[in-house]
Scaffold this active site. Structure first.
Site, PDB file in Angstrom:
ATOM      1  N   THR A 134       0.719  -1.153   0.116  1.00  0.00           N
ATOM      2  CA  THR A 134       0.064  -0.062   0.000  1.00  0.00           C
ATOM      3  C   THR A 134       0.781   1.212  -0.100  1.00  0.00           C
ATOM      4  OG1 THR A 134      -1.730   1.209   1.420  1.00  0.00           O
ATOM      5  CG2 THR A 134      -0.095  -0.253   2.404  1.00  0.00           C
ATOM      6  N   ASP A 135       0.222   2.359  -0.470  1.00  0.00           N
ATOM      7  CA  ASP A 135       1.028   3.510  -0.476  1.00  0.00           C
ATOM      8  C   ASP A 135       0.979   4.235   0.920  1.00  0.00           C
ATOM      9  OD1 ASP A 135      -1.634   4.227  -0.249  1.00  0.00           O
ATOM     10  OD2 ASP A 135      -1.660   5.660  -1.834  1.00  0.00           O
ATOM     11  N   GLU A 136       0.319   3.572   1.721  1.00  0.00           N
ATOM     12  CA  GLU A 136       0.269   4.215   3.375  1.00  0.00           C
ATOM     13  C   GLU A 136       1.452   4.117   3.815  1.00  0.00           C
ATOM     14  OE1 GLU A 136      -3.448   3.664   5.475  1.00  0.00           O
ATOM     15  OE2 GLU A 136      -4.402   2.900   3.747  1.00  0.00           O
ATOM     16  N   TYR A 159      -1.849  -0.065  10.903  1.00  0.00           N
ATOM     17  CA  TYR A 159      -1.973  -0.751   9.634  1.00  0.00           C
ATOM     18  C   TYR A 159      -0.779  -0.452   8.957  1.00  0.00           C
ATOM     19  CZ  TYR A 159      -3.199  -1.501   4.989  1.00  0.00           C
ATOM     20  OH  TYR A 159      -3.072  -1.712   3.574  1.00  0.00           O
ATOM     21  N   LYS A 163       2.290  -3.045   7.392  1.00  0.00           N
ATOM     22  CA  LYS A 163       2.715  -3.160   5.932  1.00  0.00           C
ATOM     23  C   LYS A 163       4.052  -2.683   5.533  1.00  0.00           C
ATOM     24  CE  LYS A 163       0.470  -4.623   3.206  1.00  0.00           C
ATOM     25  NZ  LYS A 163       0.393  -5.999   2.620  1.00  0.00           N
TER      26      LYS A 163
END
Length: 359
Positions: A134-136, A159, A163
């Site tokens: 993810t870009d998060e 989260y 990741k």
């Protein structure tokens, strides 16, 4: 015929990838999913009896099971979609995210490495481990700029931290052991089969039921939106031609504030449901307290995957959103069965274990 071991293949993105791959044909899919709250067997109902689809109910952290699947099916690649993925849930219960996203990914990597070392010749050279992230992991942007593959990691939620840790493990297994890994970091996905706690399907379900449409904070948080089938096509290209050890950012080049998303969605619902007693749906919008640590802006620079692999998205935000609204309109039975499970539309991510109904 190639064989893919796909983990998390009953979830939103993984399930769409399984359906897309089987529809194209010529690939055998071994689908491993733990069927947690967001893993939905209804997503796979259309391929339940497909001759090239083998579904296995199990956890990526079950080392014996994963080793047995690798030995029996001899996959040409592993695609890891398995993850706990909702930020609000991670705020209320971070331990589950560490267990699945970090410990589970480590177990899968160790099994993949052991299996890869048994291969030789073309099988060894062509094997890939594709990790979907993810870009998060990059944190929050200011008003300018975009995330590139060289952006530093700065996760701000449990989260995204979990990741980020899994991404680092994948990188380490390539650089330390030579495992031919690929990592993708995607922007916000939307489309068919998305679990209704996420923004777009939640707003669709609430609007059609006449419930409030909760918008966090001032609604100004910006995300780069990517139609899920465009994401699936990007993953195909990375698997086919990506360079081992490489990271590829995948984005839709569709930046929108959350409030813009909701207003566009309401206008589409007004068009698609002209007889709805809740029109205009925008009158249902309510601003609610922001969630803790809410990143202000994400935006992806997808220049690498465009230049190196020739991928571009086929949908803009308006066309993809219209397809999404129509899919949910035509699959009310799927939504009803999903909502019969543990999720009841409650407000998650308040940071203290509290729950408040969403409208």
């Amino acid at each position: 015929m190639k064989t893919l071991l796909i983990t998390g293949g009953a979830g939103f993105i993984g399930g769409n990838f399984v359906l897309h791959t089987l529809a194209r044909g010529g690939v055998r899919v071994v689908n491993l999913d733990a069927l947690t709250y967001a893993g939905n067997p209804e997503t796979l109902a259309g391929v339940r009896d497909h001759p090239d689809h083998v579904f296995v109910h199990g956890d990526i952290g079950d080392r014996a099971l994963v080793a047995e699947l690798l030995a029996r099916h001899r996959p040409d690649a592993i695609l890891n979609f398995a993850a706990e993925s909702h930020v609000d849930r991670s705020i209320d219960g971070p331990a589950a995210f560490v267990q699945t996203n970090v410990v589970g990914t480590l177990a899968l990597l160790e099994a993949a490495l052991e299996y890869w070392r048994t291969l030789d010749g073309a099988a060894s050279r062509d094997f890939r481990f594709l990790h979907v992230s993810t870009d998060e992991v990059y944190g929050s942007l200011g008003a300018e700029g975009r995330f590139t593959e060289d952006s530093p990691y700065a996760p701000n939620s449990p989260y995204s931290a979990s990741k980020a840790a899994s991404d680092h493990l994948v990188r380490a297994f390539h650089h330390t052991y030579g495992l031919p890994t690929l990592t993708t970091n995607c922007s916000n996905n939307y489309g068919p089969y998305q679990f209704p706690e996420k923004l777009i399907p939640l707003m669709i379900q609430n609007a059609l039921a006449g419930r409030e449409l909760p918008v966090y904070g001032d609604g100004g948080n910006v995300r780069d939106w990517l139609f899920v089938l465009d994401h699936c096509r990007a993953l195909e290209r990375v698997l086919e031609a990506g360079r081992p050890g490489r990271v590829y950012n995948i984005g839709g080049d569709c930046e929108r504030t959350n409030l813009e998303v909701v207003r566009t969605l309401c206008a589409l619902l007004d068009e698609e449901f002209p007889d709805s007693p809740h029109r205009p749906h925008e009158r249902l919008v309510r601003f609610v307290a922001d969630r803790p640590g809410h990143d202000r802006r994400y935006a992806i620079d997808a220049g690498r995957i465009r230049a190196e692999l020739g991928w571009t998205p086929q949908e803009d935000f308006e066309s993809g959103l219209r397809k999404t609204v129509r899919w949910y309109r035509d699959h009310a039975d799927w939504c009803a069965r999903v909502l019969d499970g543990s999720y009841r539309g409650e407000r998650l991510g308040l940071g203290d274990g509290a729950r408040a109904r969403r409208g």
